[in-house]
Design an enzyme around this catalytic site. Structure first.
Site, PDB file in Angstrom:
ATOM      1  N   LYS A  93      -9.293  -9.650  10.839  1.00 45.29           N
ATOM      2  CA  LYS A  93      -9.143 -10.281   9.531  1.00 45.29           C
ATOM      3  C   LYS A  93      -8.340  -9.348   8.645  1.00 45.29           C
ATOM      4  O   LYS A  93      -8.620  -8.152   8.562  1.00 45.29           O
ATOM      5  CB  LYS A  93     -10.534 -10.511   8.905  1.00 45.29           C
ATOM      6  CG  LYS A  93     -10.486 -11.156   7.536  1.00 45.29           C
ATOM      7  CD  LYS A  93     -10.398 -12.662   7.646  1.00 45.29           C
ATOM      8  CE  LYS A  93      -9.972 -13.338   6.360  1.00 45.29           C
ATOM      9  NZ  LYS A  93      -8.494 -13.446   6.195  1.00 45.29           N
ATOM     10  N   LYS A 129      -3.866  -6.628  10.323  1.00 51.09           N
ATOM     11  CA  LYS A 129      -2.887  -6.814   9.241  1.00 51.09           C
ATOM     12  C   LYS A 129      -1.573  -7.230   9.870  1.00 51.09           C
ATOM     13  O   LYS A 129      -1.309  -6.900  11.022  1.00 51.09           O
ATOM     14  CB  LYS A 129      -2.683  -5.492   8.485  1.00 51.09           C
ATOM     15  CG  LYS A 129      -2.055  -5.652   7.128  1.00 51.09           C
ATOM     16  CD  LYS A 129      -3.107  -5.934   6.070  1.00 51.09           C
ATOM     17  CE  LYS A 129      -2.522  -6.212   4.723  1.00 51.09           C
ATOM     18  NZ  LYS A 129      -3.568  -6.291   3.693  1.00 51.09           N
ATOM     19  N   GLY A 168      -3.252 -13.602   2.494  1.00 51.57           N
ATOM     20  CA  GLY A 168      -2.124 -13.098   1.719  1.00 51.57           C
ATOM     21  C   GLY A 168      -2.184 -11.596   1.480  1.00 51.57           C
ATOM     22  O   GLY A 168      -3.179 -10.930   1.763  1.00 51.57           O
ATOM     23  N   ASP A 169      -1.093 -11.074   0.985  1.00 52.12           N
ATOM     24  CA  ASP A 169      -0.975  -9.685   0.509  1.00 52.12           C
ATOM     25  C   ASP A 169       0.318  -9.688  -0.316  1.00 52.12           C
ATOM     26  O   ASP A 169       0.737 -10.761  -0.800  1.00 52.12           O
ATOM     27  CB  ASP A 169      -0.909  -8.706   1.700  1.00 52.12           C
ATOM     28  CG  ASP A 169      -1.111  -7.244   1.288  1.00 52.12           C
ATOM     29  OD1 ASP A 169      -2.264  -6.824   1.106  1.00 52.12           O
ATOM     30  OD2 ASP A 169      -0.111  -6.510   1.119  1.00 52.12           O
ATOM     31  N   ASN A 243      -0.903 -10.811  -7.905  1.00 48.54           N
ATOM     32  CA  ASN A 243      -2.218 -11.442  -7.795  1.00 48.54           C
ATOM     33  C   ASN A 243      -3.349 -10.515  -8.235  1.00 48.54           C
ATOM     34  O   ASN A 243      -4.209 -10.910  -9.044  1.00 48.54           O
ATOM     35  CB  ASN A 243      -2.431 -11.912  -6.350  1.00 48.54           C
ATOM     36  CG  ASN A 243      -3.829 -12.421  -6.129  1.00 48.54           C
ATOM     37  OD1 ASN A 243      -4.709 -11.682  -5.676  1.00 48.54           O
ATOM     38  ND2 ASN A 243      -4.065 -13.665  -6.477  1.00 48.54           N
TER      39      ASN A 243
HETATM   40  P1  NDP Z   1       1.800  -9.429  -5.257  1.00 51.11           P
HETATM   41  O1  NDP Z   1       2.953  -9.658  -4.374  1.00 51.11           O
HETATM   42  O2  NDP Z   1       1.125 -10.588  -5.888  1.00 51.11           O
HETATM   43  O3  NDP Z   1       2.177  -8.405  -6.416  1.00 51.11           O
HETATM   44  C1  NDP Z   1       2.654  -7.123  -6.124  1.00 51.11           C
HETATM   45  C2  NDP Z   1       2.953  -6.412  -7.414  1.00 51.11           C
HETATM   46  O4  NDP Z   1       3.211  -5.049  -7.132  1.00 51.11           O
HETATM   47  C3  NDP Z   1       4.181  -6.946  -8.111  1.00 51.11           C
HETATM   48  O5  NDP Z   1       4.059  -6.779  -9.486  1.00 51.11           O
HETATM   49  C4  NDP Z   1       5.286  -6.078  -7.528  1.00 51.11           C
HETATM   50  O6  NDP Z   1       6.419  -5.977  -8.377  1.00 51.11           O
HETATM   51  C5  NDP Z   1       4.578  -4.738  -7.442  1.00 51.11           C
HETATM   52  N1  NDP Z   1       5.157  -3.952  -6.352  1.00 51.11           N
HETATM   53  C6  NDP Z   1       5.213  -4.290  -5.044  1.00 51.11           C
HETATM   54  N2  NDP Z   1       5.844  -3.354  -4.336  1.00 51.11           N
HETATM   55  C7  NDP Z   1       6.212  -2.427  -5.213  1.00 51.11           C
HETATM   56  C8  NDP Z   1       6.888  -1.206  -5.094  1.00 51.11           C
HETATM   57  N3  NDP Z   1       7.356  -0.773  -3.914  1.00 51.11           N
HETATM   58  N4  NDP Z   1       7.054  -0.457  -6.219  1.00 51.11           N
HETATM   59  C9  NDP Z   1       6.589  -0.896  -7.413  1.00 51.11           C
HETATM   60  N5  NDP Z   1       5.930  -2.058  -7.584  1.00 51.11           N
HETATM   61  C10 NDP Z   1       5.756  -2.798  -6.511  1.00 51.11           C
HETATM   62  O7  NDP Z   1       0.753  -8.598  -4.375  1.00 51.11           O
HETATM   63  P2  NDP Z   1      -0.827  -8.398  -4.579  1.00 51.11           P
HETATM   64  O8  NDP Z   1      -1.164  -8.368  -6.025  1.00 51.11           O
HETATM   65  O9  NDP Z   1      -1.518  -9.357  -3.698  1.00 51.11           O
HETATM   66  O10 NDP Z   1      -1.033  -6.957  -3.944  1.00 51.11           O
HETATM   67  C11 NDP Z   1      -0.989  -5.752  -4.703  1.00 51.11           C
HETATM   68  C12 NDP Z   1      -1.714  -4.649  -3.950  1.00 51.11           C
HETATM   69  O11 NDP Z   1      -3.082  -5.033  -3.760  1.00 51.11           O
HETATM   70  C13 NDP Z   1      -1.185  -4.329  -2.560  1.00 51.11           C
HETATM   71  O12 NDP Z   1      -1.380  -2.957  -2.303  1.00 51.11           O
HETATM   72  C14 NDP Z   1      -2.103  -5.144  -1.651  1.00 51.11           C
HETATM   73  O13 NDP Z   1      -2.133  -4.615  -0.351  1.00 51.11           O
HETATM   74  C15 NDP Z   1      -3.421  -4.959  -2.386  1.00 51.11           C
HETATM   75  N6  NDP Z   1      -4.457  -5.934  -2.091  1.00 51.11           N
HETATM   76  C16 NDP Z   1      -4.241  -7.278  -2.234  1.00 51.11           C
HETATM   77  C17 NDP Z   1      -5.272  -8.170  -1.973  1.00 51.11           C
HETATM   78  C18 NDP Z   1      -5.107  -9.639  -2.191  1.00 51.11           C
HETATM   79  O14 NDP Z   1      -6.097 -10.350  -2.034  1.00 51.11           O
HETATM   80  N7  NDP Z   1      -3.962 -10.142  -2.581  1.00 51.11           N
HETATM   81  C19 NDP Z   1      -6.584  -7.707  -1.491  1.00 51.11           C
HETATM   82  C20 NDP Z   1      -6.724  -6.276  -1.438  1.00 51.11           C
HETATM   83  C21 NDP Z   1      -5.681  -5.442  -1.713  1.00 51.11           C
HETATM   84  P3  NDP Z   1       7.733  -6.826  -8.036  1.00 51.11           P
HETATM   85  O15 NDP Z   1       7.416  -8.240  -8.403  1.00 51.11           O
HETATM   86  O16 NDP Z   1       8.788  -6.218  -8.877  1.00 51.11           O
HETATM   87  O17 NDP Z   1       7.996  -6.672  -6.565  1.00 51.11           O
HETATM   88  O1  2IT Z   2      -5.755  -5.884   1.714  1.00 52.00           O
HETATM   89  C1  2IT Z   2      -6.530  -6.851   1.741  1.00 52.00           C
HETATM   90  O2  2IT Z   2      -7.742  -6.713   1.858  1.00 52.00           O
HETATM   91  C2  2IT Z   2      -5.948  -8.206   1.623  1.00 52.00           C
HETATM   92  N1  2IT Z   2      -4.739  -8.327   1.439  1.00 52.00           N
HETATM   93  C3  2IT Z   2      -6.833  -9.410   1.731  1.00 52.00           C
HETATM   94  C4  2IT Z   2      -7.107  -9.735   3.183  1.00 52.00           C
HETATM   95  C5  2IT Z   2      -7.841 -11.024   3.429  1.00 52.00           C
HETATM   96  O3  2IT Z   2      -8.005 -11.322   4.614  1.00 52.00           O
HETATM   97  O4  2IT Z   2      -8.259 -11.708   2.491  1.00 52.00           O
END
Ligand code: NDP
Ligand code: 2IT
Length: 449
Positions: A93, A129, A168-169, A243
């Site tokens: 997962k 992943k 998603g991520d 997100n």
């Molecule tokens: P999104 O794609 O929704 O948003 C990512 C954000 O981070 C954007 O604002 C983006 O800016 C910025 N960003 C991405 N890459 C870079 C970079 N190299 N340098 C600077 N800013 C950057 O992703 P999420 O919000 O889903 O994910 C954000 C983090 O949270 C990640 O590390 C992800 O692995 C983690 N995460 C996400 C989960 C989820 O449920 N979605 C769960 C647990 C962890 P821009 O638009 O300019 O690219």
């Molecule tokens: O990094 C993370 O935990 C996620 N992007 C969410 C993974 C998931 O299966 O909901």
């Protein structure tokens, strides 16, 4: 620096040779092995069964070509990955990331951390992943759809609701999950919960969209509570505007904090009156635009080009919610000298090892990603449960379960840190608590893989 245990250091050195071109993966492994020093001292049985040597090696890696036609009719080719890291406690997962910076090293680090994160949730999910170096930015909806369909054409051979359940991520949100799900269903003729983060009209869970951001604040709330503090009246800085960041803003504000800065990869905004998350939602989720357009909505706010300067904005609570290694030792120094009280990692591995050490040495409350952002995958687990039962729970029911899971994660990380002689060290506590459950399951299941 060598790990302070010859056995663990040997495992790391061996991996450092084999995975010399995978710096993010090695960074993630080093941190976990360092935390396990007191565990191997007490648990010779785990050493004898080779559990740690096995856990750093993925069970399976799938890499594939993704070719697709752009709007001009030209052929484009990207790389697709799925790392099925560990299935000891449940089906693989973990999310899919679409971003040009994606490499095998990035997917392996994320898959490795996912093993322990998923274990901490208390739900039966293994770690995996995947993703691609495809960049959804600037692509039309039709191009994103064709890419997702091509990506899923191969991925569908390797996943399933009891095998591997992606989500998603970065770069993969509701739009992408919809196209991926549609293609899986078309190819397999099965309507199953093979992905999470689905739309509400076709099997998604209420509160999954909000879960990672909310969970981050619930966890930070527990950390603050341990010192008799809360979000009330605090200045909060959140990096990113995707997100995780958007819903961390909503919850931090609901809990009484004021979010004064947010960013994207181009720059950051500062609004001393507090950033309304619905404006960021409009810019990022509806318009798919840049954060600097915030000034069109709030002309009194300030925009600064370059995203890293966000850590120079004075705050009480910092929530890095963008990407790996976005906050280094020097930037941690700025936060500390500005009096930061708590740092909680909403993103995966956003703080470099130097930054983590700086926060811990300065006595700043520090919450590691595996624990802090586990609310997203936990709610994915709840989505899987609802899909299996073919029913759906209310927003309040899911949110309440999420909140309880985050409290449990905090309690188990804090308890493990205490038990293994590092009270208050939530990095070590989360790694140890997450590891022990998976290690136990691996012990019971024998040594055939
Ligand atoms: P999104 O794609 O929704 O948003 C990512 C954000 O981070 C954007 O604002 C983006 O800016 C910025 N960003 C991405 N890459 C870079 C970079 N190299 N340098 C600077 N800013 C950057 O992703 P999420 O919000 O889903 O994910 C954000 C983090 O949270 C990640 O590390 C992800 O692995 C983690 N995460 C996400 C989960 C989820 O449920 N979605 C769960 C647990 C962890 P821009 O638009 O300019 O690219
Ligand atoms: O990094 C993370 O935990 C996620 N992007 C969410 C993974 C998931 O299966 O909901």
């Amino acid at each position: 620096m060598p790990i302070n245990n010859a056995y663990l250091n040997g495992i790391y050195e061996d991996l450092a040779v084999k995975s010399a071109h995978e710096p993010e993966f090695l960074q993630a492994v080093y941190e976990v092995l360092e935390s396990l020093v007191p565990v191997v001292e007490r648990r010779p049985d785990l050493v004898k069964a080779g559990v740690i040597k096995r856990i750093v090696e993925p069970e399976r890696i799938i890499q594939f070509r993704v070719s697709w036609l752009d709007d001009k009719g030209e052929v484009q080719v990207n790389r697709g990955y799925r790392v099925q890291f560990n299935s000891a406690i449940g089906p693989y997962k973990g999310g899919l990331r679409f971003h040009p910076s994606v490499t095998l090293s990035v997917i392996k680090f994320l898959g490795f951390e996912q093993i322990f994160k998923n274990s901490l949730t208390g739900l039966p999910m293994g770690g995996g992943k995947g993703g691609s170096d495809f960049d959804p930015k600037g692509k039309s909806d039709a191009e994103v759809m064709r890419f997702c369909q091509s990506f899923m054409t191969e991925l569908s051979k390797h996943i399933g609701p009891d095998t591997d359940v992606p989500a998603g991520d970065i770069g993969v949100g509701g739009r992408e999950i919809g196209y991926l799900f549609g293609q899986y269903k078309r190819l397999r003729n099965e309507f199953t919960g093979v992905l999470t983060g689905k739309g509400l009209s076709y099997g998604g869970s209420l509160a999954r969209t909000e879960a990672t951001g909310y969970g981050t604040c619930y966890f930070a709330g527990e950390m603050l509570g341990s010192r008799g503090e809360s979000f009330q009246g605090k200045r909060v800085v959140i990096s990113g505007s995707g997100n995780v960041a958007i819903y961390a803003n909503q919850k931090a504000t609901q809990l009484g904090g004021k979010v004064i800065a947010m960013s994207d990869s181009n720059g950051y905004i500062v609004d001393e009156n507090g950033i309304d998350y619905t404006v960021i939602q409009e810019i990022k989720e509806v318009r798919r635009d840049r954060i600097k357009t915030y000034l069109n909505y709030v002309p009194t706010a300030k925009y600064v080009e370059g995203c890293r300067g966000i850590w120079s904005v004075p705050c009480d609570i910092a929530l890095p919610c963008a990407t790996q290694n976005e906050l280094n030792g020097e930037e941690a120094g700025w936060l500390i000298s500005n009096g930061v009280m708590a740092v909680a990692e909403g993103a995966n591995m956003p703080c470099t090892p130097e930054a983590v050490t700086a926060f811990q040495n300065a006595g700043v409350l520090f919450g590691p990603a595996k624990a802090v952002n586990a609310g997203g995958v936990a709610t994915s687990g709840l989505e899987m449960s609802q899909n299996s039962q073919r029913l759906s729970w209310t927003f309040e029911e899911v949110d309440q379960k999420l909140h309880q899971i985050m409290k449990n994660i905090y309690a188990s990380a804090a308890a493990a840190a205490e038990e293994y002689g590092m009270p208050g060290n939530l990095v070590a506590g989360a790694n140890i608590a997450g590891f022990l459950k998976v290690a136990d399951a691996m012990m019971w299941q024998g040594i055939a893989y």
